[in-house]
Design a protein around this motif. Structure first.
Motif, short mmCIF file in Angstrom:
data_model
loop_
_atom_site.label_atom_id
_atom_site.label_comp_id
_atom_site.label_asym_id
_atom_site.label_seq_id
_atom_site.Cartn_x
_atom_site.Cartn_y
_atom_site.Cartn_z
N ILE A 77 0.86 -1.17 0.00
CA ILE A 77 0.00 0.00 0.00
C ILE A 77 0.90 1.22 0.00
CG2 ILE A 77 -1.80 1.23 1.30
CD1 ILE A 77 -2.31 -1.50 2.75
N GLY A 78 0.45 2.30 -0.60
CA GLY A 78 1.22 3.54 -0.54
C GLY A 78 1.10 4.33 -1.81
N GLU A 79 1.46 5.59 -1.71
CA GLU A 79 1.41 6.48 -2.87
C GLU A 79 2.40 6.00 -3.93
OE1 GLU A 79 1.76 10.67 -1.91
OE2 GLU A 79 1.16 10.20 0.15
N LYS A 80 2.04 6.21 -5.17
CA LYS A 80 2.86 5.75 -6.29
C LYS A 80 4.30 6.24 -6.18
CE LYS A 80 2.86 5.35 -11.29
NZ LYS A 80 2.15 5.61 -12.53
N ARG A 81 4.49 7.48 -5.71
CA ARG A 81 5.86 8.03 -5.64
C ARG A 81 6.72 7.31 -4.61
NH1 ARG A 81 6.33 11.25 -1.29
NH2 ARG A 81 4.41 11.88 -0.26
N CYS A 82 6.09 6.57 -3.70
CA CYS A 82 6.85 5.84 -2.67
C CYS A 82 7.07 4.37 -3.06
CB CYS A 82 6.11 5.89 -1.33
SG CYS A 82 6.04 7.54 -0.61
N ARG A 83 6.53 3.97 -4.19
CA ARG A 83 6.60 2.56 -4.57
C ARG A 83 7.82 2.30 -5.47
NH1 ARG A 83 1.42 0.16 -4.19
NH2 ARG A 83 2.57 -1.75 -4.58
N ASP A 84 8.40 1.13 -5.33
CA ASP A 84 9.57 0.73 -6.12
C ASP A 84 9.47 -0.77 -6.35
OD1 ASP A 84 12.34 -0.46 -6.37
OD2 ASP A 84 12.88 1.66 -6.44
N GLN A 85 9.25 -1.18 -7.59
CA GLN A 85 8.99 -2.59 -7.90
C GLN A 85 10.12 -3.52 -7.47
OE1 GLN A 85 7.73 -3.28 -11.91
NE2 GLN A 85 7.62 -5.49 -11.65
N GLU A 86 11.36 -3.13 -7.74
CA GLU A 86 12.49 -3.99 -7.37
C GLU A 86 12.61 -4.12 -5.85
OE1 GLU A 86 16.29 -3.33 -9.23
OE2 GLU A 86 15.31 -2.69 -11.08
N ALA A 87 12.46 -3.00 -5.14
CA ALA A 87 12.53 -3.05 -3.68
C ALA A 87 11.39 -3.90 -3.13
CB ALA A 87 12.46 -1.63 -3.10
N GLU A 88 10.20 -3.76 -3.68
CA GLU A 88 9.06 -4.54 -3.20
C GLU A 88 9.27 -6.04 -3.42
OE1 GLU A 88 5.28 -2.97 -4.58
OE2 GLU A 88 5.90 -0.94 -4.02
N GLU A 89 9.89 -6.41 -4.53
CA GLU A 89 10.17 -7.83 -4.78
C GLU A 89 11.12 -8.37 -3.72
OE1 GLU A 89 13.10 -9.67 -5.96
OE2 GLU A 89 11.85 -11.45 -6.05
N LEU A 90 12.15 -7.62 -3.41
CA LEU A 90 13.11 -8.04 -2.39
C LEU A 90 12.48 -8.01 -0.99
CD1 LEU A 90 15.95 -9.07 -1.98
CD2 LEU A 90 16.74 -6.71 -1.87
N MET A 91 11.61 -7.04 -0.74
CA MET A 91 10.90 -6.99 0.53
C MET A 91 10.02 -8.23 0.69
SD MET A 91 9.94 -2.96 0.35
CE MET A 91 9.05 -2.80 1.90
N GLY A 92 9.39 -8.65 -0.39
CA GLY A 92 8.57 -9.86 -0.34
C GLY A 92 9.41 -11.08 -0.02
N ARG A 93 10.57 -11.19 -0.65
CA ARG A 93 11.47 -12.32 -0.35
C ARG A 93 11.95 -12.27 1.09
NH1 ARG A 93 15.93 -11.52 -4.19
NH2 ARG A 93 16.97 -13.00 -2.84
N SER A 94 12.25 -11.08 1.58
CA SER A 94 12.72 -10.91 2.96
C SER A 94 11.63 -11.30 3.95
CB SER A 94 13.15 -9.45 3.17
OG SER A 94 13.53 -9.24 4.50
N ALA A 95 10.41 -10.84 3.72
CA ALA A 95 9.29 -11.18 4.61
C ALA A 95 9.05 -12.68 4.61
CB ALA A 95 8.04 -10.42 4.18
N GLN A 96 9.10 -13.30 3.43
CA GLN A 96 8.90 -14.74 3.32
C GLN A 96 10.00 -15.49 4.06
OE1 GLN A 96 6.36 -16.55 1.84
NE2 GLN A 96 7.35 -18.44 2.49
N ALA A 97 11.25 -15.06 3.91
CA ALA A 97 12.37 -15.72 4.59
C ALA A 97 12.24 -15.59 6.11
CB ALA A 97 13.70 -15.12 4.12
N ALA A 98 11.79 -14.43 6.59
CA ALA A 98 11.61 -14.25 8.03
C ALA A 98 10.51 -15.17 8.55
CB ALA A 98 11.28 -12.79 8.35
N LEU A 99 9.42 -15.28 7.79
CA LEU A 99 8.33 -16.17 8.20
C LEU A 99 8.80 -17.63 8.20
CD1 LEU A 99 5.35 -16.49 9.00
CD2 LEU A 99 4.84 -16.73 6.56
#
Length: 172
Positions: free
Chosen positions: A11-33
């Motif tokens: 969630i967030g304003e378009k100017r705060c979004r970054d597709q590459e960062a979000e992909e890595l954030m998803g991998r990080s969250a999954q690894a933590a879980l």
């Protein structure tokens, strides 16, 4: 439940979004879980904002009117990955997933810290996501020295698993 699975809503304003960062954030969250709750199927919302947005939330919810890098809003009362009670009762009946809570990340602060620590913006976002996921799972570095060491050790292990090792001299 099978192996850990995670559904993330960004969630967030378009100017705060970054597709590459979000992909890595998803991998990080999954690894933590996978590390902290390997049998759970969960969901989490990640809001990406700027310093002013996170400052407002920090003032409202923590009575600290300053920008910070990440805020975590856990839905479950856990301590160090342990939930007392029947976790199945926490499942969302529509999705079958356990809602862990929300995290809010200041993209502006993440960019500044990445520069300060001498690593990539993506790595900083992955670290902040890992840190927040552990908070959502009941880990708390502010509870005492033993808990701080436990949480920091898990963060290091997860980041290493992702191939995102800290550079010498980094303070993250």
């Amino acid at each position: 439940m099978g192996l850990a699975s995670l559904q993330i809503q960004f969630i967030g304003e378009k100017r705060c979004r970054d597709q590459e960062a979000e992909e890595l954030m998803g991998r990080s969250a999954q690894a933590a879980l996978e590390r902290a709750a390997p049998q759970w199927s969960c969901s989490v919302d990640i809001t990406l904002t700027d310093d002013e947005g996170i400052r407002q939330l920090n003032a409202e919810y923590r009575d600290k009117p300053a920008a910070t890098d990440v805020l975590s809003f856990p839905l479950l009362d856990m301590e160090n990955g342990v939930y007392e009670g029947n976790i199945d009762w926490e499942q969302d009946p529509d999705t079958g997933r356990i809602p862990l809570g929300d995290m809010v990340i200041s993209v502006e602060r993440a960019r500044a810290q990445a520069q300060e620590y001498g690593h990539s913006f993506d790595r900083e976002c992955a670290y902040l996501t890992c840190h927040s996921m552990l908070h959502l799972l009941g880990y708390d570095h502010e509870r005492g020295e033993q808990d701080r060491r436990l949480m920091r050790g898990l963060e290091e292990e997860i980041m290493q698993r992702l191939g995102l090792l800290r550079e010498t001299g980094e303070n993250t």
